[in-house]
Motif scaffolding. Sequence first.
Motif, short mmCIF file in Angstrom:
data_model
loop_
_atom_site.label_atom_id
_atom_site.label_comp_id
_atom_site.label_asym_id
_atom_site.label_seq_id
_atom_site.Cartn_x
_atom_site.Cartn_y
_atom_site.Cartn_z
N SER A 1 -31.10 17.86 27.61
CA SER A 1 -32.56 17.31 27.88
C SER A 1 -33.26 18.68 27.96
O SER A 1 -32.67 19.53 27.07
N ARG A 2 -34.59 18.62 27.88
CA ARG A 2 -35.42 19.58 27.53
C ARG A 2 -35.40 20.63 28.42
O ARG A 2 -35.54 22.03 27.89
N ALA A 3 -34.66 20.58 29.62
CA ALA A 3 -35.16 21.51 30.28
C ALA A 3 -33.67 22.36 30.03
O ALA A 3 -33.69 23.52 30.31
N VAL A 4 -31.94 21.97 29.28
CA VAL A 4 -31.17 22.79 28.94
C VAL A 4 -31.84 23.00 27.68
O VAL A 4 -30.86 24.29 27.32
N GLY A 5 -32.54 22.88 27.05
CA GLY A 5 -32.83 23.12 25.62
C GLY A 5 -33.95 24.70 25.65
O GLY A 5 -33.36 25.56 24.73
N LYS A 6 -34.58 24.67 26.93
CA LYS A 6 -35.66 25.61 26.88
C LYS A 6 -34.11 26.87 27.39
O LYS A 6 -34.67 27.49 27.42
N ARG A 7 -33.42 27.01 28.49
CA ARG A 7 -32.19 27.45 28.80
C ARG A 7 -31.68 27.94 27.27
O ARG A 7 -31.15 29.59 26.88
N ILE A 8 -31.39 27.52 26.23
CA ILE A 8 -30.38 27.83 24.87
C ILE A 8 -31.56 28.44 24.26
O ILE A 8 -30.84 29.90 23.80
N VAL A 9 -32.49 28.14 24.13
CA VAL A 9 -33.54 29.38 23.55
C VAL A 9 -33.87 30.81 24.16
O VAL A 9 -33.67 32.18 23.85
N GLU A 10 -33.67 30.11 26.03
CA GLU A 10 -33.79 31.99 26.47
C GLU A 10 -32.01 32.79 26.27
O GLU A 10 -32.50 33.97 25.71
N ALA A 11 -31.12 31.69 26.34
CA ALA A 11 -30.15 32.67 25.79
C ALA A 11 -29.59 33.39 24.58
O ALA A 11 -28.66 33.72 24.46
N SER A 12 -30.43 32.18 23.64
CA SER A 12 -30.19 33.15 22.27
C SER A 12 -30.94 33.91 21.19
O SER A 12 -30.99 34.86 21.02
N ALA A 13 -32.03 35.05 23.21
CA ALA A 13 -32.75 35.48 22.44
C ALA A 13 -31.98 36.89 22.59
O ALA A 13 -32.57 37.59 21.87
N GLY A 14 -31.03 37.08 22.91
CA GLY A 14 -29.91 38.56 23.49
C GLY A 14 -29.50 38.80 21.60
O GLY A 14 -29.58 39.89 21.71
N THR A 15 -28.91 37.50 21.63
CA THR A 15 -28.70 38.25 19.97
C THR A 15 -29.18 37.23 19.07
O THR A 15 -28.72 37.54 17.66
#
Length: 499
Positions: free
Chosen positions: A243-257
């Motif tokens: 889903s697009r909602a989970v995809g956006k959450r992955i982009v957010e989570a990827s920012a840290g590393t």
Amino acid sequence: MTLTVQPHRESVGLKPGRLYLGGEWVAASDTWTHRHPATGEVIGEFASATKSDVDTAVAAARTAFGTWSTARAGTRVTLLHRYAELLREHAEELRALQALDNSVPVSFTSGIYAMSVAAAADVFDHHAGWVDKLGGQTLPPYQGGDHLAMTFREPIGVVAAILPWNAPFLLFAQKVAPALAAGCTVVVKPSEYATFTVLRMVELLAEAGLPAGVVNVVTGPGDPVGEALITHAGVDKVSFTGSRAVGKRIVEASAGTLKRVSLELGGKSPALVFADAPNVGLAAATVVGAVTLGLSGQACVANTRALVHRDVYDEFLAAAQGVASAVTYGDPFDPGVLACPLVNERQLDRVLGYIERGRGEGRLVMGGQRLGGDLAAGFFVGPTIFADVENSATIAQEEIFGPVLAVIPFEDEDEAVAIANDTEYGLGASVFTAGAQRAFRVSRRLRAGTIGINGFQIEPHLPFGGFNQSGLGREGGASSIEAFTELKSVLMPLTEEMM
């Protein structure tokens, strides 16, 4: 007669679902009980991983990366080809497991290439061919001098492969095959609604001789399992379809590393049916089939918007209703059954909500209700077609993920292209026309990742992904190798003098 799949469960010999960590099958402290979407029956239980289990999986993958990334090309080539053959040998078993997981009919997974085990095997065979071709370049010095300028393509590292429930064969292959070919190690997180299929696919990888730790599996729901995986500092890349909602959450989570990400996030794909389509009835069958047969519209690339020229509009609608009325439901192991239920009650409620909204946005020409009788225990919704829909309508803009088709009329080519591109998505599209010039002209104007002309197909050697909010990056063919590798530049002097 009440529908049941329990006899098939016994004949398949379903095993308890465990985690696969560092080459060992491991139980977990918690479990997930999986119920069949067509009957509500308990199919089995599998482990629900904890954050600690995810840590163990990532650590195993990190340890194995050191040896797998440096393994001889011939070793990886041989193993991937051997695995492809094992998939083909176990195709019937895998189709049965998927029918127990998500109720997709065996008639569909044996007859439609993109949904077949054969397609997954072909993906592994194709990427095996890339292993000994992961070369870089040797370039002339730009500034002069006596030195070499070179590039190398190297594996990205530990990959989190997060799969949806609807097409486990193909999507497991699209992520795991290029990752292994490139020299990466993998932690797979299957959907909780299609876990037993993926566990068996991983078991076959071990039988093919894959070293311990190269592929690991953590099972369970997205929260906490998926969340622990996408936020893990030891993961170098996340490859996700969903889903697009989970995809956006992955982009957010990827920012840290600054994790690398590949995202395929769905679509609202148009089919453009021109007045000169070679066969309007066949065009209708192709479009309606993608929305109703097999996955019952639970496919990201299905043409859920039919843009039809006014001159053939009534002909298209009549043919579409004829095709939709022939769709059959029931036991997924019955060769006469052509479509599946929605995957769970939440999705059922969501689709019925969109249909109710659609009653005020278009003309309902067929369907629109949950199926009862012998199917009442399952999450079945019949083929639903809305005509005379404005492209601004909710049912024309939002991904419903169910057997719902919005039919939109158009007057000319420019209007058709404008309507097709008026969406937040851009995954796929189809163009039905007898004119080769129009086919190419329109295909170039459409903002979508894959365009089918007078049909649609997925190929192992072609890149797949979308424009706009349909995702980031591509998987398939050479694009997969780029997606799972990093480029390194090396400069080497050929004299004792410094550069």
